[in-house]
Write a protein that holds these residues in place. Structure first.
Motif, short mmCIF file in Angstrom:
data_model
loop_
_atom_site.label_atom_id
_atom_site.label_comp_id
_atom_site.label_asym_id
_atom_site.label_seq_id
_atom_site.Cartn_x
_atom_site.Cartn_y
_atom_site.Cartn_z
N ILE A 170 0.86 -1.18 0.00
CA ILE A 170 0.00 0.00 0.00
C ILE A 170 0.89 1.23 0.00
N ILE A 171 0.61 2.15 -0.91
CA ILE A 171 1.36 3.41 -0.98
C ILE A 171 0.38 4.55 -0.72
N VAL A 172 0.63 5.34 0.32
CA VAL A 172 -0.33 6.38 0.69
C VAL A 172 0.41 7.60 1.23
N GLY A 173 -0.01 8.77 0.75
CA GLY A 173 0.57 10.01 1.23
C GLY A 173 1.91 10.37 0.62
N ASN A 210 -0.88 -5.83 -11.21
CA ASN A 210 -1.76 -5.91 -10.03
C ASN A 210 -1.89 -4.58 -9.29
N LEU A 211 -1.89 -3.46 -10.04
CA LEU A 211 -1.99 -2.14 -9.42
C LEU A 211 -3.43 -1.66 -9.40
N THR A 212 -3.87 -1.20 -8.22
CA THR A 212 -5.18 -0.57 -8.06
C THR A 212 -4.96 0.85 -7.57
N ILE A 213 -5.51 1.82 -8.28
CA ILE A 213 -5.36 3.23 -7.90
C ILE A 213 -6.64 3.70 -7.22
N ILE A 214 -6.48 4.31 -6.07
CA ILE A 214 -7.61 4.91 -5.35
C ILE A 214 -7.37 6.42 -5.33
N PRO A 215 -8.05 7.18 -6.21
CA PRO A 215 -7.77 8.62 -6.34
C PRO A 215 -8.42 9.44 -5.23
N GLU A 216 -7.95 9.24 -4.01
CA GLU A 216 -8.49 9.92 -2.83
C GLU A 216 -7.34 10.43 -1.97
N THR A 217 -7.66 11.33 -1.05
CA THR A 217 -6.68 11.72 -0.04
C THR A 217 -6.48 10.55 0.91
N ALA A 218 -5.44 10.63 1.72
CA ALA A 218 -5.16 9.55 2.67
C ALA A 218 -6.33 9.34 3.63
N VAL A 219 -6.88 10.42 4.16
CA VAL A 219 -7.96 10.32 5.14
C VAL A 219 -9.21 9.67 4.55
N ASN A 220 -9.49 9.95 3.29
CA ASN A 220 -10.68 9.36 2.66
C ASN A 220 -10.40 8.00 2.04
N GLY A 221 -9.20 7.83 1.50
CA GLY A 221 -8.90 6.60 0.78
C GLY A 221 -8.52 5.43 1.65
N MET A 222 -7.82 5.69 2.76
CA MET A 222 -7.33 4.59 3.59
C MET A 222 -8.46 3.80 4.25
N PRO A 223 -9.47 4.44 4.83
CA PRO A 223 -10.59 3.66 5.40
C PRO A 223 -11.31 2.83 4.34
N LYS A 224 -11.43 3.34 3.13
CA LYS A 224 -12.07 2.58 2.05
C LYS A 224 -11.27 1.33 1.71
N LEU A 225 -9.94 1.48 1.69
CA LEU A 225 -9.10 0.34 1.37
C LEU A 225 -9.17 -0.71 2.49
#
Length: 231
Positions: A170-173, A210-225
């Motif tokens: 997971i890559i975030v921020g 196997n890449l999935t992009i979640i175009p959200e900020t960390a605060v919004n995207g991490m709980p979804k993931l």
């Protein structure tokens, strides 16, 4: 059980109120980064450097982990999880994460300016102001426990080993633009699932398997993931 490795950067802490490392004009809190984040800058004006990190330390102690930090701590309860962060704050730990590698050092620690006889600097926990004249037990001036420009990243080999073990990365921020940290994605095994959380992603599905992009900020995207991974 799948092993998760998380690469985090300034974006995850920015949503707690921590200033990002560098503004668009290349300055960090109004300073040229080489003045406050390099051995040459420290040698030239140690008081300026110490005062700069004293202000960063005060800022850190005034903020709290956000939903992204908390989501990662919750995920650790479900999976074997390691965090490799470029951040020098302790927000991951305060949120409850227990396995965190700080590539660029830690703001709430200081170290001696000279190594000991066993070849390692003395490292101390530190939450107050650090001043000229504050010395280790060997009489050497203390400095921030930060990896500055021009210095080696001592935990990078460990970070490579951890990344190679990931079943899920997971890559975030982080935009993955700062090296050597940005190269860690290249050490993931071909079968690893990669999730990239960024509101303005600079990579695409064509770049990695196997890449999935979640175009959200960390605060919004991490709980979804987290919700997705727990299904």
């Amino acid at each position: 059980m799948k092993k998760i490795v998380v690469l985090t950067g300034a974006g995850i802490s920015a949503e707690s109120g921590i200033q990002t490392f560098r503004d668009a004009d290349g300055l960090w809190e109004g300073h040229d980064v080489m003045e406050v984040a390099s051995p040459i800058g420290f040698e030239k004006n140690p008081k300026l450097v110490l005062d700069f990190y004293n202000q960063r330390r005060k800022q850190l102690l005034a903020v709290q982990p956000n939903r992204a930090h908390i989501a990662l701590a919750e995920l650790e309860k479900q999976f074997p999880l390691a965090i490799i962060t470029q951040n020098i704050d302790d927000l991951h730990e305060r949120a409850g994460s227990t396995n965190v590698v700080h590539l660029h050092g830690e703001l709430l620690k200081v170290r001696s300016t000279k190594i000991s006889r066993i070849g390692a600097p003395i490292i101390l926990d530190w939450r107050k102001d650090l001043k000229l004249g504050d010395k280790c037990i060997n009489g050497h001036q203390l400095r921030p426990h930060i990896v500055w420009f021009g210095e080696a990243v001592p935990l990078f080999d460990k970070a490579i080993e951890i990344t190679q073990e990931a079943d899920i990365l997971i890559i975030v921020g982080t935009s993955m633009q700062v090296y050597p940290a940005a190269s860690l994605i290249n050490y993931a095994k071909p079968s690893a699932e990669i999730y990239f959380i960024d509101p303005k992603p600079n990579i695409s599905q064509r770049d990695f398997n196997n890449l999935t992009i979640i175009p959200e900020t960390a605060v919004n995207g991490m709980p979804k993931l987290v919700e997705l991974l727990n299904k």
